[in-house]
Design an enzyme around this catalytic site. Structure first.
Site, PDB file in Angstrom:
ATOM      1  N   GLU A   1      81.824   2.298  41.290  1.00  0.00           N
ATOM      2  CA  GLU A   1      81.698   3.761  41.371  1.00  0.00           C
ATOM      3  C   GLU A   1      82.945   4.389  42.000  1.00  0.00           C
ATOM      4  O   GLU A   1      83.340   5.493  41.640  1.00  0.00           O
ATOM      5  CB  GLU A   1      80.445   4.121  42.170  1.00  0.00           C
ATOM      6  CG  GLU A   1      79.184   3.773  41.388  1.00  0.00           C
ATOM      7  CD  GLU A   1      77.934   3.665  42.232  1.00  0.00           C
ATOM      8  OE1 GLU A   1      77.140   4.604  42.221  1.00  0.00           O
ATOM      9  OE2 GLU A   1      77.745   2.639  42.894  1.00  0.00           O
TER      10      GLU A   1
ATOM     11  N   ARG B   1      81.490  11.277  46.626  1.00  0.00           N
ATOM     12  CA  ARG B   1      80.245  11.138  45.890  1.00  0.00           C
ATOM     13  C   ARG B   1      79.281  12.216  46.402  1.00  0.00           C
ATOM     14  O   ARG B   1      79.089  12.354  47.608  1.00  0.00           O
ATOM     15  CB  ARG B   1      79.643   9.760  46.151  1.00  0.00           C
ATOM     16  CG  ARG B   1      78.309   9.615  45.508  1.00  0.00           C
ATOM     17  CD  ARG B   1      77.575   8.421  46.059  1.00  0.00           C
ATOM     18  NE  ARG B   1      76.318   8.271  45.356  1.00  0.00           N
ATOM     19  CZ  ARG B   1      75.233   7.728  45.892  1.00  0.00           C
ATOM     20  NH1 ARG B   1      75.273   7.263  47.119  1.00  0.00           N
ATOM     21  NH2 ARG B   1      74.123   7.638  45.195  1.00  0.00           N
TER      22      ARG B   1
ATOM     23  N   HIS C   1      72.578   7.633  39.640  1.00  0.00           N
ATOM     24  CA  HIS C   1      73.473   6.485  39.338  1.00  0.00           C
ATOM     25  C   HIS C   1      74.414   6.794  38.174  1.00  0.00           C
ATOM     26  O   HIS C   1      74.933   5.872  37.539  1.00  0.00           O
ATOM     27  CB  HIS C   1      72.677   5.212  38.949  1.00  0.00           C
ATOM     28  CG  HIS C   1      71.869   4.608  40.048  1.00  0.00           C
ATOM     29  ND1 HIS C   1      70.626   4.043  39.823  1.00  0.00           N
ATOM     30  CD2 HIS C   1      72.130   4.453  41.363  1.00  0.00           C
ATOM     31  CE1 HIS C   1      70.153   3.574  40.968  1.00  0.00           C
ATOM     32  NE2 HIS C   1      71.043   3.811  41.913  1.00  0.00           N
TER      33      HIS C   1
ATOM     34  N   ARG D   1      60.745   1.235  46.101  1.00  0.00           N
ATOM     35  CA  ARG D   1      60.151   2.353  45.354  1.00  0.00           C
ATOM     36  C   ARG D   1      59.261   1.828  44.229  1.00  0.00           C
ATOM     37  O   ARG D   1      59.574   0.811  43.604  1.00  0.00           O
ATOM     38  CB  ARG D   1      61.233   3.248  44.753  1.00  0.00           C
ATOM     39  CG  ARG D   1      62.101   3.938  45.773  1.00  0.00           C
ATOM     40  CD  ARG D   1      62.991   4.985  45.096  1.00  0.00           C
ATOM     41  NE  ARG D   1      64.024   5.448  46.010  1.00  0.00           N
ATOM     42  CZ  ARG D   1      65.334   5.300  45.799  1.00  0.00           C
ATOM     43  NH1 ARG D   1      65.773   4.720  44.692  1.00  0.00           N
ATOM     44  NH2 ARG D   1      66.195   5.743  46.670  1.00  0.00           N
TER      45      ARG D   1
ATOM     46  N   ASN E   1      81.919   7.982  50.253  1.00  0.00           N
ATOM     47  CA  ASN E   1      80.470   8.116  50.087  1.00  0.00           C
ATOM     48  C   ASN E   1      79.891   8.325  51.484  1.00  0.00           C
ATOM     49  O   ASN E   1      79.774   7.385  52.266  1.00  0.00           O
ATOM     50  CB  ASN E   1      79.911   6.842  49.437  1.00  0.00           C
ATOM     51  CG  ASN E   1      78.422   6.962  49.153  1.00  0.00           C
ATOM     52  OD1 ASN E   1      77.779   7.947  49.537  1.00  0.00           O
ATOM     53  ND2 ASN E   1      77.869   5.964  48.496  1.00  0.00           N
TER      54      ASN E   1
END
Ligand code: ADP
Length: 394
Positions: free
Chosen positions: A381, A88, A177, A238, A7
């Site tokens: 992940e 990723r 996601h 956020r 990643n």
């Protein structure tokens, strides 16, 4: 077969080395502050931890250093043992509905959709190119955050705006996601003793970034993030969903550009914005303990938004077998899970408060009498990236 799951961010590179198909973690680590004089290289393996602070000017140098360490620390005998590298990639637009073996055409396509993720895709590409230089003969695979959600129907992914915003510019819901939602929904089906094609699951991925996904019979049916990760539920910094007219209103009142207001919605809102204290859930819960009113509002607002999405997805899915909690907050913050599930009484959901105190391990945390099971499932992940790399390198 040894596979590296990667990643890459603009100044960082996270990695895991896995032995597949056993899914055994052989090493993991991160290179931080790439491009600065005091870059930090950390690798964990075999119960050991090796950390080095040195100048790592580029991602290519970071990758060289990682590969040297893998052999130098005897984690691998030779680099020939590495048979795949999975990366990723944040945005695959509408082009990528599944993971893909990377070639020149794929790199061009990832560049083409970069205006949809201007901060992330170029950084992901830097990581891809650095590994390709270092290991030119190894299969390289891209695993997209958006791909799992490409099964959504237009009624879910289209916004009710002029249609040509979509045809000209690709304005639609993409969702993110996806790799985590897929992993958790597969684990959930397994825990329920069902095939993925038989299960209706709602996944709540609540970390610093957070999104929900309605998974029907193994496919993403709807998700809460949208055209960008700003949409959906309130997060660490956020806002999640707001009335878009607020953007123009605040821009005029505070004499700020649209970019500046959007920046505040991305970086200064959510937990941080409402509490005025922190974007970190642990700090917020400490403040809640002290009775801090704004922090209480911040955690309750997020819980309400999540519960409302769960209600909407229950309707879309026409029922639900399990609601799953994952990621930093979902796996660890029992207080947050309780706030959310306590709002779901109308669905006949009952949390077992004792079992809910569990952290970071797979567990059913609802009462036996609950109409919908509540599952705690740590996400992974990297394993999904390694599985796809294995599948595509055969
Ligand atoms: P991201 O990957 O989006 O950056 P993470 O999934 O790592 O985020 O989640 C980070 C959040 O998880 C932070 O708000 C952090 O406070 C929270 N978190 C991590 N561990 C705990 C814990 N033990 N209790 C409560 N919250 C936790």
């Amino acid at each position: 077969m040894k596979i590296i799951a990667v990643n890459a961010g603009s100044s960082s590179l996270k990695f895991q080395l896995l032995d597949m198909p056993k899914e055994t973690l052989l090493a993991s680590g991160v290179v931080e502050r790439i491009g600065l004089n005091d870059s930090i290289f950390t690798i964990k393996y075999n119960g050991e931890r090796n950390k080095e602070i040195t100048s790592i000017p580029t991602h290519s140098v970071a990758v060289e250093m990682l590969l040297e360490k893998l052999v130098g620390l005897n984690i691998l005998k030779t680099l020939n043992e590495i048979e795949g590298v999975g990366h990723r990639v944040v945005h695959g637009g509408e082009l990528f509905k599944d993971s893909v073996v990377i070639n020149a055409e794929v790199i061009k396509a990832i560049e083409d959709v970069s205006d949809l993720a201007p901060l992330h895709n170029p950084a992901n590409l830097t990581g891809i190119k650095a590994f390709q230089e270092a290991l030119p003969n190894v299969t390289t695979v891209a695993v997209f955050d958006t791909a799992f959600h490409q099964t959504m129907d237009p009624v879910e992914y289209m916004y009710s705006v002029p249609y040509d915003w979509y045809t000209k510019y690709g304005v639609r819901k993409y969702g993110f996601h996806g790799t985590s939602h897929k992993y958790v929904s597969l684990r959930a089906a397994d825990m329920l003793g069902k095939k993925p094609e038989e299960a209706k699951i709602i996944v709540c991925h609540i970390g610093n970034g957070a999104s929900l996904c309605a998974v029907k019979y193994g496919k993403s049916m709807d998700t809460s993030m949208g055209f960008t990760p700003l949409a959906g539920i309130a997060m660490g910094t956020r806002s999640g969903d707001i009335d878009p007219a607020i953007v123009q209103f605040i821009s005029q009142k505070e004499n700020k550009t649209l970019d500046e207001v959007i920046h505040e919605l991305n970086q200064k809102s959510g937990y941080l914005g409402l509490s005025g204290l922190s974007s970190d859930s642990r700090d917020l819960w400490e403040a809640v303990e002290r009775g801090d009113k704004k922090s209480i509002l911040a955690v309750e607002k997020q819980a309400k938004m999540i519960a409302d999405y769960i209600g909407a997805y229950y309707i879309s899915l026409e029922g639900c077998d399990a609601i799953c909690f994952t990621a930093g907050i979902g796996e660890n913050a029992s207080e947050t899970r309780k706030l959310i599930v306590d709002r779901l009484k109308a669905l006949g959901v009952e949390l077992d408060y004792e079992k809910n105190l569990t952290r970071g391990e797979e567990k059913i945390i609802s009462k036996d009498s609950s109409k919908i099971k509540i599952l705690l499932i740590p996400t992974n992940e990297e394993v999904m990236i390694a599985r796809d790399t294995l599948r595509l390198s055969k």
